[in-house]
Design an enzyme around this catalytic site. Structure first.
Site, PDB file in Angstrom:
ATOM      1  N   ASP A 190       2.176 -32.963  13.782  1.00  0.00           N
ATOM      2  CA  ASP A 190       0.987 -34.265  13.978  1.00  0.00           C
ATOM      3  C   ASP A 190       1.832 -34.836  13.117  1.00  0.00           C
ATOM      4  OD1 ASP A 190      -1.256 -32.388  14.792  1.00  0.00           O
ATOM      5  OD2 ASP A 190      -1.703 -31.901  12.654  1.00  0.00           O
ATOM      6  N   GLU A 204       3.855 -27.548  17.115  1.00  0.00           N
ATOM      7  CA  GLU A 204       2.375 -27.428  15.351  1.00  0.00           C
ATOM      8  C   GLU A 204       1.858 -26.383  15.612  1.00  0.00           C
ATOM      9  OE1 GLU A 204       2.058 -30.222  12.909  1.00  0.00           O
ATOM     10  OE2 GLU A 204       0.597 -29.100  11.642  1.00  0.00           O
ATOM     11  N   TYR A 249       1.029  -1.389  -0.362  1.00  0.00           N
ATOM     12  CA  TYR A 249       0.131  -0.508   0.411  1.00  0.00           C
ATOM     13  C   TYR A 249       1.134   1.176   0.275  1.00  0.00           C
ATOM     14  CZ  TYR A 249      -4.263  -2.642   0.459  1.00  0.00           C
ATOM     15  OH  TYR A 249      -5.129  -3.361   0.436  1.00  0.00           O
TER      16      TYR A 249
END
Lengths: 371, 513
Positions: A249, A197, A104
Site C-alpha cells: 500500500d 502485501e 503447551y
C-alpha cells in the site's frame, strides 16, 4: 541435487551440534559442582546496530550472562535448557512444532511458562545463544503466507521425501509452511519474484495470470511478512538468482513492510539470512499517487509520526528513494492502497502499472541510487 | 412515663433506689437485650471480685433458664450465679443485696464495680420487671450456710426480708449463690453475652467460668493457670483526686482535731512536712480544727489540694494489674495466636488516680482475619463491648503509622488493652468506653508502640524465613530439572550430583538471615 541435500543435512547437524554444545557445557559445570552459567549477545536496544555492509541490523559486542546462582535467572535458565532439549528432540526426530505448540508441550514436561510470550522469549534466547533461527529447530510461527507460480519443488519432510510438486497446482496458492521452506528447488520458468502485501491482490494476480504473463513467482505476505517467508524469499533470490519486487500500500506502513523484507527487523538482529538486501520496493510510492492521480485518504497523526520515525531510521538512509518518498508523503499528506488502481478498471494494475514498474524496477532504483 | 413527669410544684423526697429505679438507663439497663447482658455481667463481676479478694482462683457457674413469655419480644428468665468467693457474713447479706449504694467498695483500691451499684441494680431490675424476690445463699466457710429471700423497698431503699434459713455447712462450702428472675431478650443479647464470657475468660485466665444458656447449651471456659495477680491493697485518697463531697464526709468521720493530722491520716502520700508546706501554701492554720471549716473554706481547700504541685504521685500498690505472664496466658488460652507479645507500662496517674496500661498484640493462629484489627478492651478486668469507636484506644490505634511496623490492616491481628485504675476514666455511667485523657492516651500509645515494635521484628523475621524458604524451594525445584535436561542434551547417562550446590545455597541462606 545431492549436493543440495547434503547441504541441508549438514545444516541440521550444525543445529544439533549447537544444542549439544550448550547441553554439554551445562552438564560439565554441574558435574564440577559449579552453578552453570551461559553467555549470549545482549538483545537490548543499545546493543543493536545497523551494519551497512550486511545491510541489516546486527547485535553488538555486549553480552549478557545467565547464572543459575541467581534466583531470578534460574527459572529462565531451566526453560532455556528445556527448549534446547525439546528442539533437539524435534530436530532429530524430524518433527515440527509451532510456537503455541511449544508453549503447551512444556506442560507435559512440567515446565510451565506464564504465557506464550514467555515461551516465545525463551525461544528467542535459544536463537541468540546458538545463532540459528527457530525454524532451524523446527519451531514455526502460526501465521502463514502463500506462494503461487511455476516452480517445481521436492519435499524433504518425512513421508514426502523426494516427492515433487509444482506451485501452480493449487489456485489459492500454496502455504509457505515448514514443508515448503525446507524443500529443494528443482526448476522454474519464472524470472522474478513479486511479493504482495495483501492477499486480495495476490488472488487478483493469480486470476489475471500475472505469473505467466510476467513469468513470476507470486508471494502473499499477509501484512508484515513472517520470518520463514522472509527467509524463503531470500532463498528464492540466492538459489534461483531471481530479482525480488515488492508491492505494498502507499503509506508508511506498507513502505516498512517492504523495508523489513529488504533490511530485516531489529527484533531479528541476532539472526542472518532473513532479509533480501537486493529486493526492490516497486510501489505504491507517494510519487505514484501524483503520477497516476490515484484516489487517496488523508494521512492521520500516527501516519505522520511514523514517517518522521522512519526518516531517522538507518535502514532508510541507503537508498535515496526512501527519503524522497517520505518527503513526498509528508508534502502531499495523502496515502493510498493497492486497490486504488481499480478506478482505471480491474486489470489496469496488471496491464499498465505493473509492467512499467517491473521494467523500471531495479534499474530505476539502481539509477536513482547512483544519482 | 407519668412518674418521670413529676410536676415542678411538688417536691418529693426520693430514695437512692427510687432515683436509680427512675433513671435505670444510666446503669446501662436501657432495653431488654442490653439489660439482661448488664445484669449477668454485674453479678458475674461481683463473684469474680469475691473470689479474687481472697486470692482464690474463681469458679463461677452461671445459669440462665427460661421461665415464661413476657411480651412479644421478651421473656422472663431466672438467673443463677454461684461462686466460690469469700462469702458474705449473714448480717450484711440483706443490705448487700437489698440496699442500693451499700457496699464494700468505697475505700480506694482497684475493683471491678465502682459504685456498689451493679449487682444491686441487677436485682432491682429483676424485681421491677417480675415482682419476684431474690434468693441469696452464702457461707464464709464456717459451720453455717445462710439463705435469704429478699425484696427491696424501693421508696425507702431498705431490704425486706421475706424468709431466712440457716443450714449446717457439712462440706465446708464457701461462696455465694444469687438467684432471681428478670425480664429480657436473651436471643438478641446472646452474641454479646457469649463474647462477654469469652473475653472475661481471656482477662481472668485463672478463673473457671461455666455458662448454661436457656437452650441448655453449655459454654465452659477453663482456667489455664492457678496463679493469681497480687490483690490490691487499700489506700487513702490522693489529694489531687478529692472533691468537696469526699472532704465533707472525711471531716464528718474524722477524730483529728487539727489540720496537719487530718491531712496525714486521711490522704495518700502526705507526711508531716508535706502537710505543713501545703497548709502554708493554702493559708490555713496548722492547728485549725477540720470540723470548724466553713463550707467556703472546704471548697477553697479542695481547690488548693488540686493546685499544689508538691504532692508525691500516688503509688500503684492499690492497683492489681494482670501482669505480663497472666495476660499472655489469657490471650494464649482464648485466641491461640501464632505470635503474641505483651507489655505492661509503669504506673502513671491522671488527676490523682493511679493507673496502669497493659497491652498485648496477637498475630495469626486463632486470631480471626476480619480485614481490620480485632480490638479487645478491658478496664479493671471487665470486658468493654460497646462503643469501640469512642474509646481512647481506638484513637490511639487509628493514629498509629502501621506501615512503619510492616503491619497491613488485613493481617490477622488482635490488640488487647487493659487499663486498671482506682478510678477508670469512663466517659459515661454505662462504663463502656474510656475517655480521651491525655495521660491515658500517652500510656496506651507508648504501650502500643512497644508491642508493635516487637511484632514488626517478628514480621520481618517471618518474611525473611518465608523468602528463604521460597528461595530454597526455587533452587531445589529447578536445579534437578537443569541436571536432567543437560544430561540428555549432552548425551550422558549419569546425572551430575547437585546436592553440593543445593547445600551451598542453604548455607548461604543461613548466613543471610
Amino acid at each position: 541435487m545431492a549436493q543440495k541435500k547434503a547441504k541441508i543435512t549438514e545444516r541440521k547437524l550444525e543445529v544439533l551440534n549447537s544444542l549439544k554444545k550448550f547441553g554439554t557445557s551445562v552438564y560439565n559445570q554441574l558435574d564440577q559442582g559449579v552453578f552453570p552459567t551461559v553467555n549470549m549477545p545482549s538483545r537490548s536496544t543499545e546493543n543493536i546496530t545497523y551494519d551497512s555492509a550486511l545491510r541489516q541490523y546486527v547485535l553488538g559486542e555486549k553480552s549478557v550472562g545467565r547464572s543459575t546462582r541467581n534466583i531470578r535467572h534460574i527459572k529462565p535458565f531451566t526453560q532455556l535448557a528445556w527448549v534446547a532439549l525439546f528442539s533437539n528432540e524435534l530436530t532429530s526426530q524430524r518433527k515440527t512444532s509451532t510456537l503455541r505448540d511449544v508453549y503447551y508441550s512444556a506442560q507435559a514436561y512440567e515446565m510451565t511458562f506464564q504465557d506464550q510470550q514467555e515461551s516465545n522469549n525463551i525461544i528467542t534466547d535459544l536463537e541468540t545463544l546458538t545463532g540459528f533461527a527457530r525454524e532451524d529447530f523446527s519451531i514455526f510461527p502460526e501465521e502463514r503466507s502463500a506462494i503461487f507460480g511455476d516452480l517445481d519443488i521436492a519435499y524433504t519432510v518425512p513421508g514426502y521425501e523426494g516427492k515433487s510438486v509444482n506451485l501452480t497446482s493449487h489456485p489459492d496458492g500454496v502455504l509457505i509452511g515448514p514443508a515448503v521452506t525446507s524443500s529443494e528447488f528443482l526448476k522454474t520458468t519464472a524470472d522474478k519474484v513479486i511479493a504482495i502485501e495483501k492477499g486480495a491482490l495476490f488472488t487478483r494476480f493469480i486470476e489475471e495470470s500475472v505469473h505467466s504473463k510476467h513469468k513470476s513467482l507470486l508471494i502473499s505476505c499477509g501484512g508484515q511478512a513472517p520470518r520463514q517467508t522472509r527467509s524463503f524469499i531470500r532463498r528464492l533470490h540466492d538459489e534461483l538468482g531471481l530479482p525480488v519486487y515488492i508491492l505494498t500500500d502507499g503509506d508508511p506502513w506498507g513502505m516498512h513492510i517492504a523495508q523489513v523484507i529488504i533490511s530485516g527487523s531489529a527484533n531479528a538482529a541476532h539472526l542472518r539470512d532473513l532479509n533480501t538486501p537486493d529486493a526492490v520496493w516497486s510501489g505504491v510510492w507517494a510519487t505514484d499517487i501524483i503520477d497516476y492521480k490515484l484516489p487517496t485518504d488523508p494521512l492521520d497523526e500516527v501516519d505522520i509520526k511514523r514517517l518522521y520515525e522512519l526518516q531517522k531510521d538507518p535502514r532508510y538512509q541507503n537508498d535515496p528513494i526512501w527519503q524522497r518518498e517520505i518527503k513526498t508523503f509528508l508534502k502531499i499528506k495523502r496515502k493510498t492502497e493497492l486497490e486504488a488502481f481499480s478506478r482505471y478498471g480491474l486489470t489496469y494494475i496488471v496491464d499498465e502499472y505493473l509492467p512499467t514498474k517491473l521494467e523500471n524496477g531495479p534499474d530505476v532504483a539502481e539509477g536513482k541510487k547512483k544519482k | 412515663v407519668g412518674k418521670r413527669q413529676v410536676s415542678q410544684a411538688t417536691f418529693e423526697e426520693m430514695s437512692v433506689s427510687d432515683f436509680f429505679y427512675r433513671n435505670r438507663d444510666i446503669a446501662g439497663l436501657t432495653n431488654p437485650s442490653r439489660s439482661i447482658f448488664v445484669a449477668i455481667r454485674e453479678v458475674v463481676e461481683n463473684s469474680l471480685d469475691a473470689a479474687e479478694s481472697q486470692k482464690i482462683p474463681p469458679d463461677v457457674y452461671v445459669r440462665l433458664s427460661f421461665e415464661a413469655e413476657a411480651t412479644k419480644d421478651t421473656q422472663i428468665y431466672k438467673l443463677r450465679v454461684q461462686d466460690n468467693g469469700s462469702g458474705i457474713q449473714p448480717r450484711f447479706i440483706p443490705s448487700a443485696f437489698g440496699q442500693v449504694l451499700y457496699g464494700s467498695k468505697y475505700k480506694l483500691k482497684q475493683a471491678r464495680g465502682t459504685f456498689g451499684l451493679g449487682g444491686k441494680m441487677a436485682v432491682l431490675y429483676g424485681q421491677i420487671t417480675t415482682h419476684q424476690p431474690v434468693m441469696i445463699t452464702s457461707s464464709t466457710g464456717q459451720e453455717k450456710i445462710y439463705s435469704f429471700k429478699l425484696m427491696i423497698d424501693i421508696q425507702r431503699n431498705k431490704p425486706i426480708i421475706l424468709d431466712r434459713k440457716v443450714l449446717i455447712n457439712k462440706d465446708n462450702w464457701r461462696g455465694t449463690i444469687i438467684e432471681f428472675s428478670l425480664e429480657g431478650d436473651y436471643l438478641r443479647a446472646m452474641p454479646k453475652i457469649i463474647e462477654y464470657f469469652k473475653q472475661t475468660a481471656m482477662v481472668n485466665p485463672y478463673a473457671n467460668i461455666t455458662f448454661v444458656d436457656p437452650k441448655g447449651r453449655l459454654y465452659k471456659f477453663t482456667r489455664a493457670t492457678t496463679t493469681m495477680p497480687e490483690p490490691p491493697t487499700e489506700t487513702l485518697p490522693h489529694p489531687y483526686g478529692v472533691d468537696v463531697e469526699l472532704l465533707q464526709r472525711l471531716i464528718q468521720i474524722t477524730t483529728c482535731t487539727n489540720m496537719s493530722t487530718f491531712l496525714r491520716q486521711h490522704f495518700h502520700r502526705v507526711g508531716e512536712i508535706t502537710a505543713q508546706k501545703f497548709l502554708e501554701f493554702a493559708g490555713i492554720q496548722v492547728s485549725k480544727n477540720p470540723k470548724k471549716l466553713t463550707h467556703e473554706e472546704i471548697v477553697k481547700l479542695m481547690q488548693n489540694l488540686k493546685k499544689y504541685k508538691e504532692f508525691l504521685p500516688p503509688d500503684a500498690s492499690c492497683l492489681s494489674p494482670l501482669g505480663e505472664e497472666l495476660l499472655k496466658a489469657g490471650v494464649m488460652k482464648e485466641l491461640n495466636p501464632e505470635y503474641l507479645v505483651v507489655h505492661q507500662r509503669k504506673p502513671s496517674t491522671y488527676a490523682g488516680h493511679p493507673f496502669i496500661v497493659e497491652m498485648a498484640i496477637a498475630y495469626g493462629g486463632g486470631v480471626p482475619k476480619t480485614g481490620n484489627f480485632v480490638i479487645y478492651r478491658f478496664a479493671n478486668k471487665i470486658p468493654l463491648l460497646y462503643d469501640e469507636a469512642s474509646d481512647v484506644s481506638y484513637k490511639v490505634i487509628s493514629a498509629m503509622n502501621w506501615r512503619r511496623y510492616k503491619v497491613q490492616p488485613d493481617m490477622p491481628i488482635a490488640i488487647v488493652i487493659h487499663v486498671c485504675s482506682t478510678k477508670v476514666p469512663y466517659k459515661t455511667v454505662g462504663k463502656e468506653f474510656i475517655s480521651d485523657r491525655i495521660e491515658v492516651r500517652k500510656e496506651e500509645a507508648n504501650a502500643l508502640r512497644e508491642v508493635s515494635r516487637q511484632l514488626s521484628h517478628f514480621l520481618t523475621r517471618q518474611e525473611h524465613v518465608h523468602m528463604e524458604k521460597k528461595r530454597l524451594g526455587i533452587f531445589s525445584k529447578y536445579l534437578p530439572r537443569i541436571a536432567e535436561f543437560s544430561t540428555t542434551l549432552a548425551g550422558e547417562t549419569k546425572r551430575p550430583d547437585i546436592d553440593k550446590l543445593l547445600k551451598s545455597v542453604q548455607k548461604y541462606g543461613a548466613e543471610e538471615s
